[in-house]
Design a protein around this motif. Sequence first.
Motif, mmCIF file in Angstrom:
data_model
loop_
_atom_site.group_PDB
_atom_site.id
_atom_site.type_symbol
_atom_site.label_atom_id
_atom_site.label_comp_id
_atom_site.label_asym_id
_atom_site.label_seq_id
_atom_site.Cartn_x
_atom_site.Cartn_y
_atom_site.Cartn_z
ATOM 1 N N GLN A 152 -3.498 -2.952 -7.371
ATOM 2 C CA GLN A 152 -3.458 -3.682 -8.530
ATOM 3 C C GLN A 152 -3.753 -2.946 -9.821
ATOM 4 O OE1 GLN A 152 -6.558 -6.578 -7.408
ATOM 5 N NE2 GLN A 152 -5.037 -8.281 -7.458
ATOM 6 N N THR A 155 -0.471 -0.904 -10.152
ATOM 7 C CA THR A 155 0.656 -1.751 -10.860
ATOM 8 C C THR A 155 0.280 -1.650 -12.560
ATOM 9 O OG1 THR A 155 0.816 -2.911 -8.953
ATOM 10 C CG2 THR A 155 1.681 -3.832 -10.808
ATOM 11 N N ALA A 156 -0.900 -2.011 -12.749
ATOM 12 C CA ALA A 156 -1.423 -2.145 -14.228
ATOM 13 C C ALA A 156 -1.256 -1.085 -15.190
ATOM 14 C CB ALA A 156 -2.839 -2.700 -14.195
ATOM 15 N N SER A 159 2.692 -0.138 -15.445
ATOM 16 C CA SER A 159 3.029 -1.060 -16.342
ATOM 17 C C SER A 159 2.844 -0.510 -17.694
ATOM 18 C CB SER A 159 2.725 -2.591 -16.232
ATOM 19 O OG SER A 159 2.902 -2.981 -14.959
ATOM 20 N N VAL A 174 1.696 -6.655 -26.092
ATOM 21 C CA VAL A 174 1.848 -6.441 -24.513
ATOM 22 C C VAL A 174 1.074 -5.324 -24.029
ATOM 23 C CG1 VAL A 174 3.795 -6.286 -22.809
ATOM 24 C CG2 VAL A 174 4.183 -7.523 -24.933
ATOM 25 N N SER A 177 -2.185 -6.414 -23.486
ATOM 26 C CA SER A 177 -2.604 -7.371 -22.244
ATOM 27 C C SER A 177 -2.765 -6.543 -20.765
ATOM 28 C CB SER A 177 -1.156 -8.387 -21.911
ATOM 29 O OG SER A 177 -1.234 -9.067 -23.186
ATOM 30 N N PHE A 178 -1.643 -5.418 -20.765
ATOM 31 C CA PHE A 178 -1.872 -4.501 -19.688
ATOM 32 C C PHE A 178 -3.029 -3.734 -19.491
ATOM 33 C CE2 PHE A 178 2.316 -6.220 -18.910
ATOM 34 C CZ PHE A 178 2.308 -6.495 -17.590
ATOM 35 N N LYS A 181 -5.871 -5.696 -18.028
ATOM 36 C CA LYS A 181 -5.827 -5.651 -16.612
ATOM 37 C C LYS A 181 -6.335 -4.458 -16.054
ATOM 38 C CE LYS A 181 -5.469 -8.959 -14.905
ATOM 39 N NZ LYS A 181 -6.531 -9.961 -14.957
ATOM 40 N N TYR A 185 -9.217 -4.115 -13.178
ATOM 41 C CA TYR A 185 -9.117 -3.621 -11.724
ATOM 42 C C TYR A 185 -9.717 -2.361 -11.769
ATOM 43 C CZ TYR A 185 -5.892 -7.489 -11.618
ATOM 44 O OH TYR A 185 -5.113 -8.511 -11.631
ATOM 45 N N ALA B 142 -1.229 -15.306 -9.879
ATOM 46 C CA ALA B 142 -2.390 -14.598 -10.094
ATOM 47 C C ALA B 142 -1.964 -13.046 -9.911
ATOM 48 C CB ALA B 142 -3.398 -14.920 -9.085
ATOM 49 N N SER B 143 -0.783 -12.564 -9.750
ATOM 50 C CA SER B 143 -0.494 -11.272 -9.756
ATOM 51 C C SER B 143 -0.761 -10.529 -10.996
ATOM 52 C CB SER B 143 1.036 -11.164 -9.607
ATOM 53 O OG SER B 143 1.739 -11.612 -10.655
ATOM 54 N N VAL B 144 -0.700 -9.192 -10.927
ATOM 55 C CA VAL B 144 -0.968 -8.080 -12.330
ATOM 56 C C VAL B 144 -0.262 -8.808 -13.316
ATOM 57 C CG1 VAL B 144 -1.131 -5.759 -13.109
ATOM 58 C CG2 VAL B 144 -1.588 -6.171 -10.557
ATOM 59 N N GLU B 145 0.986 -8.867 -13.224
ATOM 60 C CA GLU B 145 1.922 -9.391 -14.122
ATOM 61 C C GLU B 145 1.664 -10.824 -14.748
ATOM 62 O OE1 GLU B 145 3.004 -8.026 -11.321
ATOM 63 O OE2 GLU B 145 4.209 -6.271 -11.996
ATOM 64 N N GLU B 147 -0.938 -12.262 -14.546
ATOM 65 C CA GLU B 147 -2.346 -12.449 -15.464
ATOM 66 C C GLU B 147 -2.267 -11.799 -16.827
ATOM 67 O OE1 GLU B 147 -5.796 -12.531 -14.075
ATOM 68 O OE2 GLU B 147 -5.163 -13.930 -13.215
ATOM 69 N N ALA B 148 -1.164 -10.664 -16.855
ATOM 70 C CA ALA B 148 -1.029 -9.852 -18.156
ATOM 71 C C ALA B 148 -0.173 -10.684 -19.023
ATOM 72 C CB ALA B 148 -0.438 -8.532 -17.784
#
Lengths: 365, 196
Positions: A152, A155-156, A159, A174, A177-178, A181, A185, B142-145, B147-148
């Motif tokens: 996870q 991925t964040a 991104s 945007v 937001s990432f 996350k 994590y 509830a995936s990373v995307e 949630e973001a």
Amino acid sequence: MHLSQVQVSGYRNLIAQSIELSEGVNLFVGNNGQGKTNILEAVHFLSSLRSFRAAAVRDVIAHGEDVAQLGAKVLDDGLPTELKLILGGSGRRLWLGQRSISNVREYLGQFKVVAFTPDDLAMVKAGPALRRRFLDRAVFLFSPAHLTRVRQFQTALRSRNSLLKQRKKADLAVIDSFSQKMAEYGAEVSRARCDFVRRIEPRAAAILAEMEETSPRLDLRFKAGWQAGEDLSQADLYQDLCDSLDRDLLRKQTSHGPQQDDFEISLAGESARRFASQGQQRSCVVALLLAVVELADAELGLHPVILLDDVSSELDPDRRQQLLGLVSKLGSQLLITTTDEGLVGDMAGQVNRRFRVYAGRVDPL
Amino acid sequence: MADAMQRLIGLLRQLPSVGEKTATRLVFHILSSPPDYGHALAQAVADVVERVHPCRRCGNLSETSPCSLCADPRRDQSVICVVEKVQDLLAVENSHEYRGLYHVLGGALSPLEGKGPDQIRATELVDRLGSEVREVILATSASVEGEATALYLKKRIEQAGVRVSRIASGIPVGGELEYIDRGTLALALSGRREMS
């Protein structure tokens, strides 16, 4: 607990066969490309449902086959458990005994492995990526959810990096937001790594002292790849990501974060990477590995199967002797591969079963 | 094999989880059924393509626009539930727990797939926040995307002065605690509430 039997079919270059393993040390001898590592990889797959070579499932299915089938018989205090695993076709199917298993977590608890490759031996002087990989694998042994958290986080991170690279004007909301996350994590990933380094340090130091009486004291220090306070909090990581945003936008890459985590190995306060001899560095790594195994016993009452791929030939006879001695003291089962015919004789007293691996066939010697 | 059969097999194979064998079996099945079935199937496919379109308000798939959910005066006009896909809307609808309106994003923010705010109808959502809407429920995955996406939408909706809530994540009904992963359990614990 030990593996008494491994069955393979349609797996890489191995012919369909059943291999009867012994408790203690199992040695696989053969030239390169004959299939020694594939056996260890199959055992790793059976245990953790993934390869230690970062291979995809389709890579392990033999050419011209639709599926690969793996099976294992695990004996725990004489009680047998049979595991079966089919890869490919319509995905992955798992069995425990006759029962088809849909919950991966139920399957994963059956037996654990610790794998060790020549890459790992270079861990002290190599870049931090190898040390992070070692840490993440070890943490996974104790807490399977760590792997999910690492994915996870990645991925964040990917991104966020992808947003930083975009040519058009970045949408800061945007990115933020990432970043949030990533902090959530990522802080958890760093905390798990840090905590593990703390737990393993005294054991690794004691094992090294036992292996080499004259060795200076081993210290391990976790170094977070971000501006972390004592508690490695999510808030601190988020703050660091916010503070580095301007620079990250210029560099088009996330400069700080758990992707830069590392741990320093030092002997008598001096960096082992810079000051220790190659032999000492290898002893440090062996001590780390054994400390993982010892910790698994102490904290989980677990004796993971140890997979040593082509490592023994990289160690001098004294260190090899010590490694095998300590492993047998821990009561773990060991699967070793080597290309060195000489080792078969050298290790005669310590090996419980020997196999020759040739063109995908494994024969007991 | 007849060309027409080959062509149909080729088209069916493009469907998810349909391979050469399944496609061939389906074509033989259609041919062995009464001709009416084949005609009805062809007509149904044509109708779906012709008549079903996204609702211009909420993005739900419908033969009318606004869709029947948006047009239903009995539904609570003060709440909007935001989902990623029409399938998610149907899942919420089938729970019979919700009587408000929907907004289908058509995906989540995914920089790796080149999906930004413009691709997920974010502005359309904010534009719907008139005086009548009091709450927006974010039901992205509830995936990373997912949630973001929820974090991003929260900021924009709060700027418009509307209350935002997120669906709870945690233990499934009938779930055994010991098999729940740590992350889910942590979420369920931090999102606990007083027993009524």
